[in-house]
Write a protein that holds these residues in place. Structure first.
Motif, PDB file in Angstrom:
ATOM      1  N   ILE A 118       0.752  -1.242  -0.034  1.00 27.50           N
ATOM      2  CA  ILE A 118      -0.154   0.179  -0.003  1.00 27.50           C
ATOM      3  C   ILE A 118       0.878   1.273  -0.069  1.00 27.50           C
ATOM      4  N   PRO A 119       0.471   2.086  -1.070  1.00 26.76           N
ATOM      5  CA  PRO A 119       1.503   3.501  -1.108  1.00 26.76           C
ATOM      6  C   PRO A 119       1.409   4.033   0.611  1.00 26.76           C
ATOM      7  N   THR A 120       2.639   4.477   1.021  1.00 25.05           N
ATOM      8  CA  THR A 120       2.666   4.993   2.370  1.00 25.05           C
ATOM      9  C   THR A 120       3.624   6.007   2.528  1.00 25.05           C
ATOM     10  N   LEU A 121       3.144   7.031   3.090  1.00 27.91           N
ATOM     11  CA  LEU A 121       4.145   8.183   3.523  1.00 27.91           C
ATOM     12  C   LEU A 121       4.465   8.019   5.020  1.00 27.91           C
ATOM     13  N   PHE A 140      -1.607  12.502  -0.764  1.00 26.37           N
ATOM     14  CA  PHE A 140      -2.822  12.022  -0.703  1.00 26.37           C
ATOM     15  C   PHE A 140      -3.439  12.183  -2.031  1.00 26.37           C
ATOM     16  N   ASN A 141      -3.006  13.357  -2.926  1.00 28.97           N
ATOM     17  CA  ASN A 141      -3.322  13.401  -4.385  1.00 28.97           C
ATOM     18  C   ASN A 141      -2.448  12.504  -5.162  1.00 28.97           C
ATOM     19  N   THR A 142      -1.249  12.130  -4.788  1.00 29.11           N
ATOM     20  CA  THR A 142      -0.205  11.397  -5.952  1.00 29.11           C
ATOM     21  C   THR A 142       0.453  10.338  -4.809  1.00 29.11           C
ATOM     22  N   PRO A 143      -0.129   9.331  -4.365  1.00 24.48           N
ATOM     23  CA  PRO A 143       0.382   8.446  -3.309  1.00 24.48           C
ATOM     24  C   PRO A 143       1.828   8.034  -3.811  1.00 24.48           C
ATOM     25  N   THR A 144       2.210   7.666  -5.091  1.00 25.81           N
ATOM     26  CA  THR A 144       3.567   7.180  -5.295  1.00 25.81           C
ATOM     27  C   THR A 144       4.534   8.366  -5.569  1.00 25.81           C
TER      28      THR A 144
END
Length: 529
Positions: free
Chosen positions: A451-454, A506-510
């Motif tokens: 899952i894309p994660t910051l 959150f607009n471009t998670p990757t």
């Protein structure tokens, strides 16, 4: 930061000029037969339709209670989620969790909302709405806030004001004295007895049940995909949620990382070392600060040992408390003060220097201000906090492990200081009094996810180690790890750069935009005459 020493709860609060920290309801007995499922009408705004999923039910209704006015609730869509208190007991009671959905600022929001995981453990998510909105989190998306079980806007609220009152009343006691520890545990035991006497199943207030609550909320609100943003303890919960309930998660942001696999006293010692060194090194890099306050690190560590051997008592006055207050500073107080004062980094060198020259007033005022603030009483869910600490943390590290970790990070500290990790004073004794079963060992598993994660950390964070960010990122294959320099615990609360990175993520998670990091400058430290 909602931390009330000598008890501890890890979350973010804006701490600008003081270390100010930021009734119970009735439990509904019995799991009623679930009513028929009601599917949301096409186009109905999020949170406006009642729905049952399994044994959980969302009902639209009034907004949750809050300790302070929150004007943004006037435009929120609110209600409650009713869930089993203990999902392993099919004939047990239910509990009610407050829900508030704050609409996006933009006229045409993205279809995937953000759900906010509060810190603590024991902080109330609804009370953190200003923090989230001040950072613009709802610019492009609705943001969903739900009180974690046992917190202030839940029913029951396991708050125990007696613990907060003990924190204030103990200001004049020697922090690390065994006699203080016994009183500390007495307050914890009284809290436990009061909550158990009200019928609470204390073993059910933990991260596993909370993660299931959020999974139920997503289904009850008919959200196909949402994004998660967790701060402090909320990062621990988010990492568990990703592992146990990955369905429907578009992306995850975590800020002020507490990995489930490391949570406890040893990691807290590491956090203190890294956060303190960040401040000390930033001062050393500024000629004016270094010249005025040479050897700041050595001075601080010397003062910890000296105060532990010979505590100092002084009298101070603090806002909202007109009567003078007697405050005793020992080595443990100084250690914990700096953990909080990392949020006030520009004044830290001057405060330490004043103490070294016989003036403890600034530190004593800040220490007392946190405990005596009206925001420090009756707002923290000690029931949830101890449920997490005593089932998920202390069973998996011994008191000897904690002391050994402290000695590795601060070898000059006396044993009486090393006996209590920062923020976690008398924790093992408290947990023996709290007496809940240990969680399965799998609670400590590392989260592996695509899952894309910051992953956000602060360079001055003395509460959750900056190195925890890269640690969790190594098993999150689509993660972006960012350390924001010169900022303390929960960078989203205080850093416009961190807020911009989060919104971009959150607009471009990757591919979040992190270019603002290149422009950040160290604080201007206060230089005394």
């Amino acid at each position: 930061m909602l931390l009330h020493p000598p008890h501890r709860h890890r979350s973010a609060r804006r701490l600008r000029t003081t270390l100010a920290v930021v009734t119970a309801g009735l439990v509904t007995v019995g799991l009623a037969t679930p009513p028929a499922r009601a599917e949301p009408a096409a186009g109905a705004p999020l949170g406006t339709v009642a729905r049952t999923t399994g044994h959980a039910r969302f009902e639209p209704g009034p907004c949750p209670r809050t300790a302070d006015p929150i004007p943004d609730l006037d435009r929120a869509r609110c209600g409650t989620l009713t869930v089993p208190e203990n999902r392993s007991r099919h004939d047990g009671r239910t509990i009610t969790l407050g829900v508030a959905i704050v609409p996006a600022v933009t006229e045409h929001p993205a279809p995937d909302p953000i759900v906010w995981f509060a810190g603590g453990p024991g902080d109330d998510a609804v009370s953190e709405i200003p923090l989230a909105l001040n950072g613009g989190l709802n610019h492009d998306r609705d943001v969903v806030f739900m009180s974690q079980r046992g917190t202030y806007s839940a029913d029951p609220a396991l708050t125990c004001p007696n613990i907060d009152e003990f924190n204030a009343d103990s200001l004049g006691l020697v922090y690390g004295a065994p006699s203080t520890g016994r009183l500390h545990v007495d307050a914890t035991r009284a809290c436990r007895d009061e909550l158990a006497g009200r019928g609470a199943d204390l073993s059910a207030y933990n991260s596993t049940e909370s993660a299931a609550d959020y999974a139920d909320l997503r289904e009850a609100l008919c959200i196909e995909q949402w994004n998660v943003f967790g701060i402090s303890y909320g990062t621990e919960l988010a990492l568990l949620y990703m592992r146990l309930h990955p369905a429907g998660i578009r992306s995850v942001g975590i800020d002020g990382i507490e990995p489930p696999s490391l949570a406890g006293g040893a990691n807290t010692w590491q956090a203190a070392r890294e956060g303190f060194d960040g401040i000390f090194e930033a001062c050393a890099d500024q000629p004016a600060c270094h010249t005025r306050y040479p050897d700041l690190k050595a001075t601080f560590e010397r003062l910890v040992s000296e105060l532990e051997a010979h505590p100092v008592t002084t009298t101070v006055t603090v806002p909202d408390h007109p009567e003078p207050v007697e405050v005793t500073l020992d080595g443990g107080v100084l250690l914990n003060w700096l953990t909080f004062a990392s949020h006030l980094a520009p004044g830290v060198p001057r405060s330490i220097d004043e103490l070294a020259h016989g003036n403890p007033q600034r530190i004593a005022e800040q220490w007392a201000g946190g405990k005596l603030s009206p925001a420090a009483v009756g707002r923290t869910s000690h029931g949830l906090a101890f449920g997490v600490f005593c089932s998920e943390w202390t069973p998996f590290e011994s008191e000897a492990d904690v002391i050994a970790a402290g000695r590795r990070e601060f070898p000059s500290f006396p044993d009486s200081v090393l006996a209590n990790a920062p923020l976690l004073t008398w924790l093992h004794d408290d947990c023996r009094a709290w007496d809940v079963p240990a969680a399965p060992h799998s609670i400590r598993d590392v989260t592996h996810s695509d899952i894309p994660t910051l992953v956000l950390s602060g360079g001055f964070d003395a509460q959750t180690a900056p190195s925890n960010g890269p640690y969790v990122a190594r098993t999150l294959s689509r993660s972006t790890a960012v350390t924001v320099p010169y900022v303390a615990h929960v960078v989203f609360a205080d850093s416009p750069c961190a807020q911009a990175i989060t919104r971009s993520f959150f607009n471009t998670p990757t591919a979040p935009d992190t270019t603002c990091l290149a422009c950040l400058q160290p604080p201007d430290f206060e230089i005394a005459p």
